[in-house]
Design a protein around this motif. Structure first.
Motif, PDB file in Angstrom:
ATOM      1  N   GLN A   1       0.819  -1.213   0.000  1.00 40.47           N
ATOM      2  CA  GLN A   1       0.000   0.000   0.000  1.00 40.47           C
ATOM      3  C   GLN A   1       0.853   1.263   0.000  1.00 40.47           C
ATOM      4  OE1 GLN A   1      -3.132   0.082  -0.653  1.00 40.47           O
ATOM      5  NE2 GLN A   1      -3.367  -2.158  -0.609  1.00 40.47           N
TER       6      GLN A   1
ATOM      7  N   ARG B   1       1.775   1.753  -3.627  1.00 39.66           N
ATOM      8  CA  ARG B   1       0.618   2.162  -4.428  1.00 39.66           C
ATOM      9  C   ARG B   1       0.237   3.610  -4.137  1.00 39.66           C
ATOM     10  NH1 ARG B   1      -3.674  -2.365  -6.079  1.00 39.66           N
ATOM     11  NH2 ARG B   1      -2.231  -4.010  -6.704  1.00 39.66           N
ATOM     12  N   LEU B   2       0.305   3.999  -2.879  1.00 42.56           N
ATOM     13  CA  LEU B   2      -0.017   5.378  -2.531  1.00 42.56           C
ATOM     14  C   LEU B   2       0.990   6.333  -3.169  1.00 42.56           C
ATOM     15  CD1 LEU B   2      -1.534   7.585  -1.039  1.00 42.56           C
ATOM     16  CD2 LEU B   2      -0.164   7.045   1.005  1.00 42.56           C
TER      17      LEU B   2
ATOM     18  N   ARG C   1       0.148   6.908  -6.769  1.00 43.75           N
ATOM     19  CA  ARG C   1      -1.020   7.765  -6.973  1.00 43.75           C
ATOM     20  C   ARG C   1      -0.682   9.224  -6.680  1.00 43.75           C
ATOM     21  NH1 ARG C   1      -6.751   4.872  -5.637  1.00 43.75           N
ATOM     22  NH2 ARG C   1      -7.411   6.819  -6.638  1.00 43.75           N
ATOM     23  N   LEU C   2       0.103   9.463  -5.659  1.00 40.65           N
ATOM     24  CA  LEU C   2       0.497  10.831  -5.347  1.00 40.65           C
ATOM     25  C   LEU C   2       1.349  11.420  -6.469  1.00 40.65           C
ATOM     26  CD1 LEU C   2       1.350  10.496  -1.551  1.00 40.65           C
ATOM     27  CD2 LEU C   2      -0.533  11.817  -2.535  1.00 40.65           C
TER      28      LEU C   2
ATOM     29  N   THR D   1      -0.482  12.830  -9.319  1.00 46.66           N
ATOM     30  CA  THR D   1      -1.092  14.150  -9.091  1.00 46.66           C
ATOM     31  C   THR D   1      -0.054  15.266  -9.136  1.00 46.66           C
ATOM     32  OG1 THR D   1      -0.843  14.192  -6.672  1.00 46.66           O
ATOM     33  CG2 THR D   1      -2.779  13.038  -7.569  1.00 46.66           C
TER      34      THR D   1
ATOM     35  N   GLU E   1      -6.470  -0.054  -1.142  1.00 45.61           N
ATOM     36  CA  GLU E   1      -5.869   1.098  -1.814  1.00 45.61           C
ATOM     37  C   GLU E   1      -6.859   2.254  -1.906  1.00 45.61           C
ATOM     38  OE1 GLU E   1      -4.079   2.424  -6.184  1.00 45.61           O
ATOM     39  OE2 GLU E   1      -4.404   0.305  -5.752  1.00 45.61           O
ATOM     40  N   THR E   2      -8.109   1.942  -2.234  1.00 45.36           N
ATOM     41  CA  THR E   2      -9.139   2.978  -2.315  1.00 45.36           C
ATOM     42  C   THR E   2      -9.364   3.640  -0.963  1.00 45.36           C
ATOM     43  OG1 THR E   2     -10.256   1.857  -4.145  1.00 45.36           O
ATOM     44  CG2 THR E   2     -11.564   3.414  -2.847  1.00 45.36           C
TER      45      THR E   2
ATOM     46  N   TRP F   1      -6.483   5.928  -0.160  1.00 44.94           N
ATOM     47  CA  TRP F   1      -6.539   7.163  -0.944  1.00 44.94           C
ATOM     48  C   TRP F   1      -7.609   8.108  -0.402  1.00 44.94           C
ATOM     49  CZ3 TRP F   1      -3.405   9.763  -3.689  1.00 44.94           C
ATOM     50  CH2 TRP F   1      -3.852  10.787  -4.538  1.00 44.94           C
ATOM     51  N   GLN F   2      -8.742   7.564   0.009  1.00 38.58           N
ATOM     52  CA  GLN F   2      -9.796   8.398   0.582  1.00 38.58           C
ATOM     53  C   GLN F   2      -9.309   9.080   1.861  1.00 38.58           C
ATOM     54  OE1 GLN F   2     -12.967   5.518   0.982  1.00 38.58           O
ATOM     55  NE2 GLN F   2     -13.802   5.963  -1.053  1.00 38.58           N
TER      56      GLN F   2
ATOM     57  N   SER G   1      -6.764  11.774   0.886  1.00 44.95           N
ATOM     58  CA  SER G   1      -7.454  12.890   0.225  1.00 44.95           C
ATOM     59  C   SER G   1      -8.156  13.785   1.229  1.00 44.95           C
ATOM     60  CB  SER G   1      -8.468  12.355  -0.795  1.00 44.95           C
ATOM     61  OG  SER G   1      -7.823  11.644  -1.831  1.00 44.95           O
TER      62      SER G   1
END
Length: 209
Positions: free
Chosen positions: A20, A23-24, A27-28, A31, A193-194, A197-198, A201
């Protein structure tokens, strides 16, 4: 330049922290955020040496182990974490101070104030902005660790030990709800992962905008 954010992943063995964290970070980066992933014990040459030593030779006295971890953490914060944060880079660490609180504090019975005092000299003022605690039943965590291959001495502990560790992380999540987010690690990797991310965020990205 805005200071970077410091995110830590915590939880028992086999909870998926390393997966994780990576994966994080991905995703960062998508962005446009600069990010590094590190780990404890480790993260520096000194820290990796300490990691190898601790995994190989279990100190007789829990205080010895605590001080080894503290020395590695001081080096980690000074040479990696703090400079990155000051440079505006986000830092994600696979384990950090909460693992010490749980393993050396909850499991081995060392005084919380002793551990807190060490934190003041090795961590402060760079405490995590957000800690994601991946929660998993102890039996499931051990099964996952076995599937990974060779068990570390931590993985191979009795089920009762892993239950105690899980209780320790849950206690931290309950005691520090503003910093810690508890995530169900028994879900699929994508679902975890979702959830991660939540949490990031809502706690950090909205603040960074």
């Amino acid at each position: 330049m805005k200071r970077g954010k410091f995110i830590t992943f915590e939880g028992g063995e086999g909870a998926g922290k390393s997966t994780q964290a990576k994966r994080l970070a991905e995703r960062l980066e998508r962005t446009g955020i600069s990010v590094i992933v590190t780990r404890e014990p480790g993260g520096t040459p000194v820290g990796e040496d300490v990691r190898e030593l601790i995994m190989r030779d279990h100190p007789t006295d829990p205080v010895t182990e605590l001080l080894l971890f503290a020395a590695a953490r001081a080096e980690h914060v000074t040479s990696v974490i703090r400079p990155a944060l000051d440079d505006g880079t986000w830092v994600i660490s696979d384990r950090f101070m909460d693992s010490t609180r749980v393993y050396q504090g909850k499991l081995y019975g060392l005084e919380p104030e002793f551990i807190a005092q060490l934190e003041r000299f090795t961590v402060a003022p760079d405490y995590p902005d957000l800690t994601l605690i991946l929660d998993l039943p102890a039996s499931a965590g051990i099964e996952r660790a076995q599937l990974r291959g060779t068990l570390s001495r931590y993985d191979a502990e009795r089920i009762e030990t892993h239950e105690t560790l899980r209780e320790g992380f849950l206690e931290i999540a309950d005691a520090e709800p503003l910093r810690c987010v508890l995530i169900d690690a028994s879900l699929t990797v994508s679902s975890v992962e979702t959830a991660v991310w939540q949490a990031v965020s809502s706690h950090l990205l909205a603040e960074a905008d």
